[in-house]
Write a protein that holds these residues in place. Structure first.
Motif, PDB file in Angstrom:
ATOM      1  N   ALA A  45       0.831  -1.204   0.000  1.00  0.00           N
ATOM      2  CA  ALA A  45       0.000   0.000   0.000  1.00  0.00           C
ATOM      3  C   ALA A  45       0.863   1.250   0.000  1.00  0.00           C
ATOM      4  CB  ALA A  45      -0.922  -0.007   1.221  1.00  0.00           C
ATOM      5  N   SER A  46       1.974   1.195   0.712  1.00  0.00           N
ATOM      6  CA  SER A  46       2.871   2.347   0.769  1.00  0.00           C
ATOM      7  C   SER A  46       3.466   2.651  -0.593  1.00  0.00           C
ATOM      8  CB  SER A  46       3.980   2.100   1.783  1.00  0.00           C
ATOM      9  OG  SER A  46       3.453   1.931   3.088  1.00  0.00           O
ATOM     10  N   LEU A  47       3.893   1.614  -1.318  1.00  0.00           N
ATOM     11  CA  LEU A  47       4.490   1.824  -2.627  1.00  0.00           C
ATOM     12  C   LEU A  47       3.465   2.307  -3.647  1.00  0.00           C
ATOM     13  CD1 LEU A  47       6.994  -1.171  -2.931  1.00  0.00           C
ATOM     14  CD2 LEU A  47       7.488   1.234  -2.474  1.00  0.00           C
ATOM     15  N   VAL A  48       2.249   1.825  -3.547  1.00  0.00           N
ATOM     16  CA  VAL A  48       1.186   2.311  -4.431  1.00  0.00           C
ATOM     17  C   VAL A  48       0.969   3.803  -4.212  1.00  0.00           C
ATOM     18  CG1 VAL A  48      -1.299   2.201  -4.885  1.00  0.00           C
ATOM     19  CG2 VAL A  48       0.024   0.086  -4.676  1.00  0.00           C
ATOM     20  N   ALA A  75       4.026   5.759  -5.572  1.00  0.00           N
ATOM     21  CA  ALA A  75       4.007   5.797  -7.037  1.00  0.00           C
ATOM     22  C   ALA A  75       3.003   6.836  -7.540  1.00  0.00           C
ATOM     23  CB  ALA A  75       3.678   4.416  -7.591  1.00  0.00           C
ATOM     24  N   ALA A  76       1.838   6.870  -6.917  1.00  0.00           N
ATOM     25  CA  ALA A  76       0.833   7.858  -7.306  1.00  0.00           C
ATOM     26  C   ALA A  76       1.358   9.275  -7.082  1.00  0.00           C
ATOM     27  CB  ALA A  76      -0.453   7.637  -6.523  1.00  0.00           C
ATOM     28  N   PHE A  77       2.033   9.487  -5.960  1.00  0.00           N
ATOM     29  CA  PHE A  77       2.621  10.791  -5.665  1.00  0.00           C
ATOM     30  C   PHE A  77       3.661  11.179  -6.709  1.00  0.00           C
ATOM     31  CE2 PHE A  77       6.305  12.899  -3.613  1.00  0.00           C
ATOM     32  CZ  PHE A  77       5.726  14.128  -3.338  1.00  0.00           C
ATOM     33  N   ALA A  78       4.431  10.187  -7.191  1.00  0.00           N
ATOM     34  CA  ALA A  78       5.467  10.450  -8.186  1.00  0.00           C
ATOM     35  C   ALA A  78       4.916  10.558  -9.596  1.00  0.00           C
ATOM     36  CB  ALA A  78       6.527   9.348  -8.128  1.00  0.00           C
ATOM     37  N   GLY A  79       3.608  10.321  -9.758  1.00  0.00           N
ATOM     38  CA  GLY A  79       3.001  10.400 -11.078  1.00  0.00           C
ATOM     39  C   GLY A  79       3.261   9.194 -11.939  1.00  0.00           C
ATOM     40  N   VAL A  80       3.485   8.041 -11.299  1.00  0.00           N
ATOM     41  CA  VAL A  80       3.788   6.808 -12.023  1.00  0.00           C
ATOM     42  C   VAL A  80       2.571   5.890 -12.008  1.00  0.00           C
ATOM     43  CG1 VAL A  80       5.214   4.730 -12.054  1.00  0.00           C
ATOM     44  CG2 VAL A  80       6.235   6.936 -11.478  1.00  0.00           C
ATOM     45  N   ASP A  81       2.151   5.460 -13.181  1.00  0.00           N
ATOM     46  CA  ASP A  81       1.047   4.506 -13.285  1.00  0.00           C
ATOM     47  C   ASP A  81       1.612   3.088 -13.207  1.00  0.00           C
ATOM     48  OD1 ASP A  81      -0.907   6.494 -13.655  1.00  0.00           O
ATOM     49  OD2 ASP A  81      -0.425   6.627 -15.793  1.00  0.00           O
ATOM     50  N   LEU A  82       1.243   2.377 -12.167  1.00  0.00           N
ATOM     51  CA  LEU A  82       1.765   1.025 -11.984  1.00  0.00           C
ATOM     52  C   LEU A  82       1.043   0.030 -12.885  1.00  0.00           C
ATOM     53  CD1 LEU A  82       2.147   0.845  -8.085  1.00  0.00           C
ATOM     54  CD2 LEU A  82       3.905   1.327  -9.795  1.00  0.00           C
ATOM     55  N   ALA A  83       1.801  -0.827 -13.538  1.00  0.00           N
ATOM     56  CA  ALA A  83       1.236  -1.919 -14.316  1.00  0.00           C
ATOM     57  C   ALA A  83       0.833  -3.031 -13.353  1.00  0.00           C
ATOM     58  CB  ALA A  83       2.265  -2.426 -15.321  1.00  0.00           C
ATOM     59  N   PRO A  84      -0.019  -3.976 -13.806  1.00  0.00           N
ATOM     60  CA  PRO A  84      -0.458  -5.055 -12.911  1.00  0.00           C
ATOM     61  C   PRO A  84       0.683  -5.841 -12.281  1.00  0.00           C
ATOM     62  CG  PRO A  84      -1.824  -4.991 -14.884  1.00  0.00           C
ATOM     63  CD  PRO A  84      -0.701  -4.023 -15.114  1.00  0.00           C
ATOM     64  N   SER A  95       3.794  -4.618 -11.665  1.00  0.00           N
ATOM     65  CA  SER A  95       4.855  -3.728 -11.187  1.00  0.00           C
ATOM     66  C   SER A  95       5.395  -4.110  -9.817  1.00  0.00           C
ATOM     67  CB  SER A  95       4.355  -2.280 -11.145  1.00  0.00           C
ATOM     68  OG  SER A  95       4.080  -1.794 -12.429  1.00  0.00           O
ATOM     69  N   LEU A  96       4.535  -4.654  -8.974  1.00  0.00           N
ATOM     70  CA  LEU A  96       4.941  -4.979  -7.613  1.00  0.00           C
ATOM     71  C   LEU A  96       5.082  -6.482  -7.384  1.00  0.00           C
ATOM     72  CD1 LEU A  96       2.810  -2.407  -5.565  1.00  0.00           C
ATOM     73  CD2 LEU A  96       5.154  -2.190  -6.416  1.00  0.00           C
ATOM     74  N   ASP A  97       5.308  -7.223  -8.453  1.00  0.00           N
ATOM     75  CA  ASP A  97       5.460  -8.674  -8.313  1.00  0.00           C
ATOM     76  C   ASP A  97       6.703  -9.053  -7.519  1.00  0.00           C
ATOM     77  OD1 ASP A  97       3.150  -9.080  -9.664  1.00  0.00           O
ATOM     78  OD2 ASP A  97       4.058  -9.891 -11.499  1.00  0.00           O
ATOM     79  N   PHE A  98       7.661  -8.140  -7.409  1.00  0.00           N
ATOM     80  CA  PHE A  98       8.869  -8.424  -6.631  1.00  0.00           C
ATOM     81  C   PHE A  98       8.600  -8.411  -5.135  1.00  0.00           C
ATOM     82  CE2 PHE A  98       8.575  -3.862  -6.599  1.00  0.00           C
ATOM     83  CZ  PHE A  98       9.071  -3.487  -5.357  1.00  0.00           C
ATOM     84  N   LEU A  99       7.428  -7.920  -4.745  1.00  0.00           N
ATOM     85  CA  LEU A  99       7.100  -7.738  -3.339  1.00  0.00           C
ATOM     86  C   LEU A  99       6.241  -8.895  -2.842  1.00  0.00           C
ATOM     87  CD1 LEU A  99       7.503  -5.602  -1.090  1.00  0.00           C
ATOM     88  CD2 LEU A  99       5.335  -4.588  -1.806  1.00  0.00           C
ATOM     89  N   HIS A 100       6.667  -9.503  -1.721  1.00  0.00           N
ATOM     90  CA  HIS A 100       5.950 -10.631  -1.133  1.00  0.00           C
ATOM     91  C   HIS A 100       5.627 -10.327   0.322  1.00  0.00           C
ATOM     92  CE1 HIS A 100       6.969 -12.991  -4.734  1.00  0.00           C
ATOM     93  NE2 HIS A 100       8.144 -12.389  -4.654  1.00  0.00           N
ATOM     94  N   ALA A 101       4.952 -11.260   0.982  1.00  0.00           N
ATOM     95  CA  ALA A 101       4.462 -11.003   2.334  1.00  0.00           C
ATOM     96  C   ALA A 101       5.581 -10.646   3.303  1.00  0.00           C
ATOM     97  CB  ALA A 101       3.685 -12.213   2.845  1.00  0.00           C
ATOM     98  N   GLU A 102       6.700 -11.341   3.226  1.00  0.00           N
ATOM     99  CA  GLU A 102       7.761 -11.124   4.208  1.00  0.00           C
ATOM    100  C   GLU A 102       9.115 -10.812   3.597  1.00  0.00           C
ATOM    101  OE1 GLU A 102       7.820 -14.449   6.830  1.00  0.00           O
ATOM    102  OE2 GLU A 102       5.952 -13.894   7.831  1.00  0.00           O
ATOM    103  N   HIS A 103       9.164 -10.613   2.288  1.00  0.00           N
ATOM    104  CA  HIS A 103      10.439 -10.262   1.666  1.00  0.00           C
ATOM    105  C   HIS A 103      10.203  -9.580   0.329  1.00  0.00           C
ATOM    106  CE1 HIS A 103       9.684 -14.032  -0.557  1.00  0.00           C
ATOM    107  NE2 HIS A 103      10.449 -13.487  -1.497  1.00  0.00           N
ATOM    108  N   ALA A 104      11.261  -8.955  -0.168  1.00  0.00           N
ATOM    109  CA  ALA A 104      11.251  -8.377  -1.504  1.00  0.00           C
ATOM    110  C   ALA A 104      12.353  -9.040  -2.311  1.00  0.00           C
ATOM    111  CB  ALA A 104      11.481  -6.870  -1.439  1.00  0.00           C
TER     112      ALA A 104
END
Length: 290
Positions: A196-199, A202-211, A213-222
C-alpha cells in the motif's frame, strides 16, 4: 523509475575515490555510470570535484536552510550547484529510459537547493522514523563493504542524533511550506504494509503502476535485482531476497537514559508525527505471535 542511490556522495566517493557501485563494479568500470557521465559532462574527468565541494560548503549546509527557504532569489552559486545534480538526473533518465529518477541522499539542505532548479519536477518522499530508533541506529558499528571493510559508517551520539533528527525533519516540513510537493510516510507504516505504501508513493510520483509492477514484493520479503546505487546503505549490494520486518531493537537495546533523553529533545515533533513520547513501547515479534 531508476534508483540512483545517494548522489550527494557521488562526487567524492565515486568520481574521486572510485568506490564500488551497487552492481559490484568499480564506479569507473560500471557501464551505466560511464554512459551517464559521458552524457552529462562529456565524461567524469570533466567534472571539477573541487568546485563541487566548494559549492557544497557554500550553499548546502543545514545552517544555510533559513536563507534558502526565505530568499526571493537564490544566489548564482545555488543554481550552479543544483545544475551538477540536474545534469546527472537528466542523463540517468535518458540512459535508463525512466521517467522518474530517485536520489536517496536524504540531505534536507540539498532538497532546498534543488527547489531553485527550473529544470526539475522536484517531489520529496519524507520518510520519518521514531527518533529513538534513529538514535540507536546511529550508535551501531557498521562496516562499509565498498571499502572492503577498512572503513565504518558514520556514528553519532544519541544527543547529537536527536538534534539532527529535529533539524532535518523540520527542514522538510519547511520545504513543503515553500510549495515543494512533499509526501510524508512513517517507516513503521511502510514496513507494516509495503504494498500500500508503494502504491501511494508511485501515485505521488506520477507513475502509473502496471499489474505486475509490484510482483517483486511478497508477504515477508522483496526480491531485489542488481541496481546501480552510487552510494548509501550497505544493503544496496543485496541481490535476491531482502527480508521485510520492523526493526524495534532500540526498545531493548537503547539504554533507558538515552531513550528518555532523545524522547525529551524530540518530544514536540514526535507528538506531531504520532509517536508516544514517554510511554515505554513494547515491540511485537512475529516469532512470539506464533
Amino acid at each position: 523509475m531508476c534508483a540512483l542511490g545517494e548522489v550527494v556522495h557521488l562526487w567524492q566517493r565515486d568520481i574521486r575515490d572510485d568506490e564500488r557501485c551497487g552492481c559490484g563494479a568499480k564506479f569507473s568500470a560500471c557501464g551505466f555510470w560511464r554512459r551517464v557521465g559521458a552524457l552529462a559532462f562529456g565524461g567524469w574527468h570533466n567534472v571539477d570535484v573541487d568546485r563541487v565541494h566548494y559549492l557544497r560548503d557554500a550553499v548546502e549546509r543545514t545552517r544555510h536552510i533559513p536563507r534558502l527557504a526565505t530568499a526571493v532569489e537564490a544566489p548564482e552559486e545555488v543554481h550552479e550547484y543544483a545544475d551538477f545534480y540536474t545534469r546527472v538526473y537528466a542523463a540517468a533518465a535518458e540512459v535508463s529510459g525512466a521517467r522518474v529518477v530517485v536520489d536517496s541522499s536524504k540531505h534536507s539542505a540539498l532538497a532546498h537547493v534543488l527547489r531553485w532548479s527550473g529544470n526539475l519536477d522536484l517531489r520529496v518522499v519524507h520518510v520519518v522514523r521514531d527518533a529513538r530508533g534513529v538514535a540507536y541506529s546511529w550508535t551501531k558499528t557498521v562496516q562499509r563493504p565498498e571499502t572492503d571493510g577498512s572503513e565504518e559508517m558514520t556514528r553519532y551520539s544519541p544527543g547529537r542524533s536527536a538534534l539532527l533528527w529535529n533539524a532535518h525533519n523540520a527542514a522538510f516540513g519547511l520545504l513543503a511550506r515553500r510549495g515543494v510537493a512533499v509526501h510524508r510516510i512513517r517507516y513503521e507504516e511502510f514496513v507494516s504494509d509495503p504494498r500500500a505504501s508503494l502504491v501511494s508513493i508511485a501515485a505521488f510520483a506520477g507513475v502509473d503502476l502496471a499489474p505486475d509492477s509490484l510482483d517483486f514484493l511478497h508477504a515477508e520479503h522483496a526480491d531485489l535485482g542488481v541496481g546501480h546505487s552510487a552510494a548509501g546503505n550497505p544493503m544496496r549490494f543485496t541481490v535476491g531476497q531482502l527480508p521485510l520486518r520492523r526493526d524495534d531493537a532500540w526498545v531493548r537495546s537503547l539504554p533507558t537514559r538515552q531513550r528518555r533523553l532523545v524522547g525529551a529533545v524530540c518530544a514536540p515533533m514526535l507528538r506531531a508525527y504520532g509517536y508516544p513520547v514517554f510511554k515505554e513501547m513494547q515491540p511485537v515479534f512475529k516469532e512470539e505471535a506464533r
